[in-house]
Design a protein around this motif. Structure first.
Motif, PDB file in Angstrom:
ATOM      1  N   PRO A 194      20.500 -37.782 -12.705  1.00 33.47           N
ATOM      2  CA  PRO A 194      19.127 -38.361 -13.289  1.00 33.47           C
ATOM      3  C   PRO A 194      18.965 -39.266 -14.230  1.00 33.47           C
ATOM      4  CG  PRO A 194      20.569 -37.242 -15.171  1.00 33.47           C
ATOM      5  CD  PRO A 194      21.182 -37.251 -13.764  1.00 33.47           C
ATOM      6  N   ALA A 252      17.393 -41.848 -15.945  1.00 37.37           N
ATOM      7  CA  ALA A 252      17.547 -41.889 -17.472  1.00 37.37           C
ATOM      8  C   ALA A 252      18.202 -43.442 -17.848  1.00 37.37           C
ATOM      9  CB  ALA A 252      18.591 -41.350 -17.710  1.00 37.37           C
ATOM     10  N   VAL A 282      26.214 -35.403 -14.401  1.00 36.13           N
ATOM     11  CA  VAL A 282      24.532 -36.328 -15.581  1.00 36.13           C
ATOM     12  C   VAL A 282      25.430 -37.281 -16.308  1.00 36.13           C
ATOM     13  CG1 VAL A 282      23.405 -35.298 -17.769  1.00 36.13           C
ATOM     14  CG2 VAL A 282      23.628 -34.072 -15.125  1.00 36.13           C
ATOM     15  N   LEU A 342      23.659 -41.478 -17.450  1.00 35.56           N
ATOM     16  CA  LEU A 342      23.413 -41.061 -19.562  1.00 35.56           C
ATOM     17  C   LEU A 342      24.335 -42.165 -19.926  1.00 35.56           C
ATOM     18  CD1 LEU A 342      20.596 -39.308 -20.450  1.00 35.56           C
ATOM     19  CD2 LEU A 342      22.293 -37.250 -21.150  1.00 35.56           C
ATOM     20  N   THR A 377      19.465 -34.120 -20.158  1.00 34.61           N
ATOM     21  CA  THR A 377      18.916 -35.255 -20.298  1.00 34.61           C
ATOM     22  C   THR A 377      17.863 -36.144 -20.900  1.00 34.61           C
ATOM     23  OG1 THR A 377      19.797 -35.267 -17.956  1.00 34.61           O
ATOM     24  CG2 THR A 377      18.175 -37.213 -18.258  1.00 34.61           C
TER      25      THR A 377
END
Lengths: 225, 223
Positions: free
Chosen positions: A52, A54, A101, A105, A205
């Motif tokens: 993702p 982020a 993920v 993050l 997320t």
């Protein structure tokens, strides 16, 4: 004459045994078909998930995957026979999702073999434990909708290295994929599962810093403004 | 001689097939709300809406429209849907995708999302929403197989109706610049005399090419 008879008799036997063999082969094929029709089908979920977009939180997170998550398998029961119809093995796929993920993050991610290991790593800020609570499957043959559907319910837990509670929250995810012509159940389920997993990753997320207990803890420790 | 007879049989069959399979009507409506135009190396992305409960816009239709828009001398650079969705993850998933331009403005206020869109060089986002429905199914075909061979006999017919709408968002003004809708329908036939002969109306293909060509002109500002 005797030899001729003998020859004829051998021919007859050979033709007879060929017929028997053919019959046996047909019977075996029929039995195989019957067994395939009755047997349970195992679907192992797999898939590649994108990392993702982020801004990383300045945290070192220890992550522990419980055996229930690693080995999770959902069994779909046939409504007519009451027997197992599909076994969906999703453990590996879920671990793969979190492994994609979490590093996107958090600044650092440490995989833990047990919760006790957390105290051995002095740099770990918190320990994250995801677990699956519920898995539901909607097959077009049962729902009469033209889509394969999958619902997932997770329990997420964030705690301090000494085991003290930070937050415990529930997350749900949903995925569907259209029932296309000549598509196998296997492919339909896998596509829906991929969408559901992406949905989970997206919600996690975008929503992690807003989870009440997590948000308070992040602010208290000045990880977010 | 045998070849000639074969052609004599085949040609009328192909002629009938061409006439019957051509029974598709396509209607395209355009609604313009703002000026459009695209630079030489400008790109667009065509995305399928997947928020509806009962259906979702088929990926194959989205790919088809992207192919039409990107083809020809006047073709526009189209970023493949999957590539865009993966790169923009998690901002364009069914539950997180912007539904209105106000959501798009919120999305563009997030640094990582805006930077990625700018990196792609995307000037327009096209949202495709719709489906193809089958109705008026009639007739029946039965097939049988035996030791001497097999065959089918009967007649089947059905109607396909493809309804799709494309909404175009300008990423410079962060506003809707227009929409194009297409409604294509056609009757398909399947006579079976020993062998089933499918005479399929290319409804979705016509909707795709009609919508794709109109979209190309719309974005270039040709109309």
């Amino acid at each position: 004459m005797a030899s001729r008879l003998g020859y004829g008799s051998t021919m007859y036997q050979s033709s007879n045994s060929a017929k028997t063999l053919r019959f046996q082969a047909l019977l075996a094929a029929w039995l195989c078909l019957l067994c395939t029709a009755c047997s349970v089908s195992t679907i192992t979920l797999s898939g590649e998930y994108p990392a993702p977009l982020a801004r990383k939180l300045p945290l070192t997170i220890g992550v522990y995957y419980p055996d229930e998550l690693r080995n999770y398998a959902y069994v779909e029961i046939d409504d007519n026979s009451g027997k197992d119809q599909y076994i969906i093995q999703s453990g590996e796929s879920q671990v793969q999702l979190f492994n994609t993920v979490l590093p996107a993050l958090f600044q650092n991610v440490v995989l833990l073999d047990s919760l006790d290991q957390a105290s051995q790593h002095s740099n770990i800020d918190a320990v994250f434990v995801p677990n699956i609570e519920e898995f539901q499957l909607g097959l077009p043959s049962k729902t009469k909708l033209k889509v394969y559907e999958i619902w997932l319910k997770y329990n997420m837990r964030l705690s301090k290295t000494n085991g003290d509670y930070i937050a415990d929250w529930v997350m749900t995810a949903y995925g569907k994929s259209p029932d296309e012509s000549f598509q196998s159940v296997d492919a339909g389920v896998k596509d829906a599962a991929t969408v559901a997993m992406r949905d989970l990753a997206a919600s996690f997320t975008l929503g992690f810093t807003s989870v009440p207990g997590v948000s308070d803890w992040l602010r208290e420790n000045n990880y977010i403004p | 001689m045998k070849e000639c007879i074969r052609y004599l049989v085949l040609l009328p069959a192909l002629f009938v097939a061409a006439i019957l399979s051509g029974c598709t009507t396509t209607e395209i409506d355009e609604f313009r709300q703002g000026e459009t135009g695209i630079s030489g190396d400008g790109k667009i992305v065509i995305l399928g809406r997947r928020q509806n409960n009962n259906y979702e816009t088929e990926g194959s239709f989205v790919q088809c429209v992207a192919r039409v828009v990107g083809s020809g001398k006047d073709g526009i650079n189209v970023v493949p849907e999957r590539e865009f969705l993966d790169a923009m993850f998690p901002f364009f998933e069914p539950r997180t995708a912007p539904m209105r331009t106000s959501h798009l403005r919120e999305l563009m206020s997030i640094d990582v999302a805006r930077e990625k869109i700018e990196e792609f060089g995307v000037e327009y986002i096209v949202w495709l929403d719709g489906l193809t429905e089958r109705s008026e199914q009639a007739g029946s075909i039965s097939c049988a197989i035996g030791p001497g061979g097999g065959g089918c006999f009967g007649f089947g017919t059905w109607q396909d109706d493809a309804r799709f709408e494309a909404e175009i968002w300008d990423l410079n003004t962060l506003d809707v610049v227009g929409s194009i809708s297409t409604d294509a329908n056609g009757q398909s036939y399947m006579p079976a005399l020993v062998v089933p002969i499918p005479l399929i109306a290319r409804v979705e293909a016509n909707a795709c090419s009609g919508l794709g060509n109109q979209l190309k002109q719309f974005i270039k500002g040709d109309n």
